[in-house]
Design a protein around this motif. Sequence first.
Motif, PDB file in Angstrom:
ATOM      1  N   CYS A   1      -0.048  -6.643 -13.138  1.00 39.87           N
ATOM      2  CA  CYS A   1       0.606  -7.157 -13.005  1.00 39.87           C
ATOM      3  C   CYS A   1       1.649  -8.836 -13.020  1.00 39.87           C
ATOM      4  CB  CYS A   1      -0.081  -8.365 -11.867  1.00 39.87           C
ATOM      5  SG  CYS A   1      -0.743  -6.110 -10.298  1.00 39.87           S
TER       6      CYS A   1
ATOM      7  N   ASP B   1      -5.475  -6.138  -6.842  1.00 46.79           N
ATOM      8  CA  ASP B   1      -6.719  -4.800  -7.439  1.00 46.79           C
ATOM      9  C   ASP B   1      -5.661  -4.204  -6.828  1.00 46.79           C
ATOM     10  OD1 ASP B   1      -8.694  -7.079  -7.961  1.00 46.79           O
ATOM     11  OD2 ASP B   1      -9.639  -7.492  -6.422  1.00 46.79           O
ATOM     12  N   LEU B   2      -4.838  -3.949  -6.059  1.00 46.11           N
ATOM     13  CA  LEU B   2      -4.380  -2.442  -5.479  1.00 46.11           C
ATOM     14  C   LEU B   2      -3.804  -1.509  -6.989  1.00 46.11           C
ATOM     15  CD1 LEU B   2      -3.981  -0.530  -2.896  1.00 46.11           C
ATOM     16  CD2 LEU B   2      -2.350  -2.215  -2.592  1.00 46.11           C
TER      17      LEU B   2
ATOM     18  N   CYS C   1       1.476   3.316  -6.402  1.00 45.91           N
ATOM     19  CA  CYS C   1       1.885   5.152  -6.960  1.00 45.91           C
ATOM     20  C   CYS C   1       1.701   5.265  -7.879  1.00 45.91           C
ATOM     21  CB  CYS C   1       2.186   5.874  -6.104  1.00 45.91           C
ATOM     22  SG  CYS C   1       4.134   5.571  -7.053  1.00 45.91           S
ATOM     23  N   GLU C   2       1.351   6.248  -8.727  1.00 45.31           N
ATOM     24  CA  GLU C   2       1.075   6.826 -10.523  1.00 45.31           C
ATOM     25  C   GLU C   2       2.113   6.573 -11.260  1.00 45.31           C
ATOM     26  OE1 GLU C   2       1.462   9.010  -7.611  1.00 45.31           O
ATOM     27  OE2 GLU C   2       3.012  10.393  -8.329  1.00 45.31           O
TER      28      GLU C   2
ATOM     29  N   LYS D   1       0.963  -1.086  -0.397  1.00 44.95           N
ATOM     30  CA  LYS D   1      -0.255  -0.275   0.008  1.00 44.95           C
ATOM     31  C   LYS D   1       1.283   1.386   0.197  1.00 44.95           C
ATOM     32  CE  LYS D   1      -4.286  -1.523   2.307  1.00 44.95           C
ATOM     33  NZ  LYS D   1      -4.695  -1.504   4.006  1.00 44.95           N
TER      34      LYS D   1
ATOM     35  N   HIS E   1      -3.661  -3.076  -9.540  1.00 41.55           N
ATOM     36  CA  HIS E   1      -4.450  -2.736 -10.731  1.00 41.55           C
ATOM     37  C   HIS E   1      -4.906  -1.671 -10.676  1.00 41.55           C
ATOM     38  CE1 HIS E   1      -5.403  -6.706 -12.962  1.00 41.55           C
ATOM     39  NE2 HIS E   1      -3.707  -6.077 -12.726  1.00 41.55           N
ATOM     40  N   LYS E   2      -5.768  -0.960  -9.573  1.00 39.14           N
ATOM     41  CA  LYS E   2      -6.263   0.352  -8.812  1.00 39.14           C
ATOM     42  C   LYS E   2      -5.419   1.883  -9.298  1.00 39.14           C
ATOM     43  CE  LYS E   2     -10.224  -0.820  -6.117  1.00 39.14           C
ATOM     44  NZ  LYS E   2      -9.721  -1.140  -4.795  1.00 39.14           N
ATOM     45  N   ALA E   3      -4.061   1.012  -9.408  1.00 37.28           N
ATOM     46  CA  ALA E   3      -3.295   2.714  -9.490  1.00 37.28           C
ATOM     47  C   ALA E   3      -2.472   2.558 -11.159  1.00 37.28           C
ATOM     48  CB  ALA E   3      -1.817   2.280  -8.661  1.00 37.28           C
ATOM     49  N   GLY E   4      -3.348   1.799 -11.710  1.00 40.12           N
ATOM     50  CA  GLY E   4      -2.664   1.568 -13.596  1.00 40.12           C
ATOM     51  C   GLY E   4      -1.938   0.840 -13.351  1.00 40.12           C
TER      52      GLY E   4
ATOM     53  N   GLU F   1      -5.975  -9.282  -3.861  1.00 41.19           N
ATOM     54  CA  GLU F   1      -5.530  -8.587  -3.553  1.00 41.19           C
ATOM     55  C   GLU F   1      -4.381  -7.059  -3.821  1.00 41.19           C
ATOM     56  OE1 GLU F   1      -6.845  -8.029   1.389  1.00 41.19           O
ATOM     57  OE2 GLU F   1      -7.301  -9.796   1.594  1.00 41.19           O
TER      58      GLU F   1
END
Lengths: 345, 532
Positions: B274, B265-266, B239-240, B235, B268-271, B262
């Motif tokens: 994986c 997903d984390l 970052c970007e 976490k 992927h959310k930041a672009g 998880e």
Amino acid sequence: MDTIRHAIELGAVPEALQRATSSLLPLSPVRDSLEVITYPLEMGETSVRGAGFMPRVIGKIRSGATTAEDTQRAARELCALEVDLLLFAGGDGTARDVCSAVPAQFPCLGIPAGVKIHSGVYATNPRHAGELAGMYIQGKARLREAEVLDLDEDAYRNGRVGTCLYGTLHVPYRPLLLQNQKAPSPASEARQAEAIAADVVEGMQSGVAYILGPGTTTRAIAKELHVDKTLVGVDVVRDGKLIAKDVTEKQLLDLTERGPAGIIVTPIGGQGFLFGRGNQQIGPEVIRRVGRGNIIVVSTADKLRALRLQPLMVDTGDVEVDAVLAGYFSVVTGYKERMVYKVIS
Amino acid sequence: MTHATPQKLGVLKPVSPKPALRRFHQASWDEPVIFELSSAGQRGVLPPEPEAAVVDAAGDVFDNLPAGLKRKTAPALPEMSQIHVLRHYMRMSQENLGVDLNIDIGQGTWGMKYSPKVNDQLARSHKLSELHPLQPVSTVQGILEVMYRLEEMLKEISGMDRVTLQPGAGSAAIYANVAMIRAHHESRGEGEKRTEVITSSFSHPSNAAAAKVAGYKIITLPPDADGYPDFEALKAAVCERTAALLITNPEDTGIFNPRITEFVDLVHKAGGLCSYDQANANGLLGITRAREAGFDVCHFNLHKTFSTPHGCGGPAAGACGVTKEMAPFLPTPTVEFAGNSYYLDFNRPHSIGKIRPWYGVTGNMLKAYAWIMSLGADGLREVAETAVLNNNYLLNKVLEIRGVSAPYATGKRRIEQVRYSWEQLANDTGVHSEEIGFRAADFGTHYWTSHHPFVVPEPMTLEPTESYSKEDLDEYVTILKHIAEEAYTNPEIVRTAPHNSTVHKIDQESFDDPDAWAVTWRAYRRKLLKNK
């Protein structure tokens, strides 16, 4: 084999006697080619005779009432006699006494006999100390720089326990025979530090004063800048130049008032303190002014592994600053390499 | 010549019970390196002089070579007769603990498994070995069909939409994945912005290395107290700037990360994308898939999971699986099927290009194809189940030995391997893991000593795969138990090992010192013989 002048020196720890004796047993086969110089009675003579050597004894002590000064004096005198290797038995305190008495380049080796050993100058056990000494004398082991760590007395007076860096000694090195958790090879250690330095120096901004904490890794950054840094002190560089050496907290407070600043620190081996042990000059107010985002934490990956990847610790004496520092830092471990590492207060 | 008669020998009975430990002794030839065996004028083969008519017809073939390609001096090759070359290599082979000779479960993380000889024979067949990659496609339909069908199988095993077999090894496959990820970000105008790749301490170091070669900054996640990659650290790291997460699961500790989706997903959310390092897939076949865990790209090592021999026993081969979104970036060429024939597609404008010359290690593709075909889907799942069962049987037996432990995830089962620790034994006896390895060689077994990163103290990594029988596992445990007992009662015998084998001890410090490296004969002469 040439006759080798060889020295034994002991801290005044009772169990050290037996441990020092057992460390000499591996040298028994070459006993006749060694000259052993030592201090009287419990400061070496007893152990050396116990291992069957006939030592040359120098100096005087009050048996049963020896002090750190005796250790320092013995180390100084043996060093002046240009012994090939200075063996000492004890713990961190003894290593510190020896470190304060002999030049950093002088070949030394610790026989572990103390209660607390965080310093990397000790062999893994007494027998290994003797074997390592034997290899060194025969030219089969090289020297490496190892850290002398001991209780941070300033912090301890304020009721806080932790180790800090007191200096370095040059000790013989062979893989496996030195406490190997603490002993990556000198070549890999040096190259990791160089890679870290290259990364940090590349990221330095003009006009920013960088406060360099104590340690061999931060010293490598100074070396990359061709700046002469104190090993255990805090120094400041700006635009590639050394602007203050071995500074006090007061000097840092003045400095951080005058312009932008960053802090570059490395965890101290042993317990892995980032702030509050051995670098109290970088006090909580200095940290607050510089800001968390301008702190660069550097460490060789080997050092973090030696900490078993346990969290780094901060104890600045200011709970608010400690709370801000707690969390995760992106520790520079190499050129373009980071480890996201937990810090707790 | 006389022969011993049965009467003289007495009645032959099987030894019962079998000896607990083998009385092994390896050959030791004290053999010099081949260059030192050179003797001026010796030749292996003397071809006959060509007939005059041939010389007349062909002329001097060297005349046609461009001047720049001609050597000014002859190469400094050893001059030897054929029998001396043969003896040299036979002797070297006897100073080895090869895959067909010993129980090599000590080579953990390598997935050492039995490679059926019939598959080797297929790969050596002239039908394959005499093919040339420049042959017209119409003449190599058979091997293209094998490639296409193997890709289809790996698609099913991983759940991904496309597969390439071009990478020459696992690290090359990881690099191909990183290169495709970079191409993906560049295609969206984010190449400059996404500069960081995240990996974990116990993921294979090739992930960090491949991403570094591709120009990324490497962010490593340490393990948490249970041995899983630290999710809180992830976490803090995402970052970007995050280009990708490159991670192994199970990691080299044998611990499966149950929160892997998880992690994915984390990122992927930041672009970020994986990448799944499936070097440790042996315990997962038919059980979990990269697709269901949400990965964008993954790789397999054909030489580990799919039984094309390795460990100096044959070339490696990698395979990458990708989602359809990533397919345009696959290496060139791809193998395509046009309904009635196979062809190679070179017209791929978004491709990352070639990872390796031609199309990959075709011999290994054929072996992997044969291995999968011989097992079928149910058989593949049985491979995974047996590998996991073997590993957990071994775990229980090893933990009965004094001085050993399995750090992290205490009490939990492992997947296909375990990184053990001899820390207690080392503290008690002064005997180190590496020395146990030297002693293991005295009983004719191999024990691997590379366990990067060295986080687990005094490490030992065992991976029994599905190929080893209960008797094999018991024999290996017996050897370890015997060595541990020796360490406690007579540590010198372990510390001075090997006594019955030809392991040479190396100054390990030199590995870290490029000035001491001599990777060629020329460098050896320059650096190490210069004073002689």
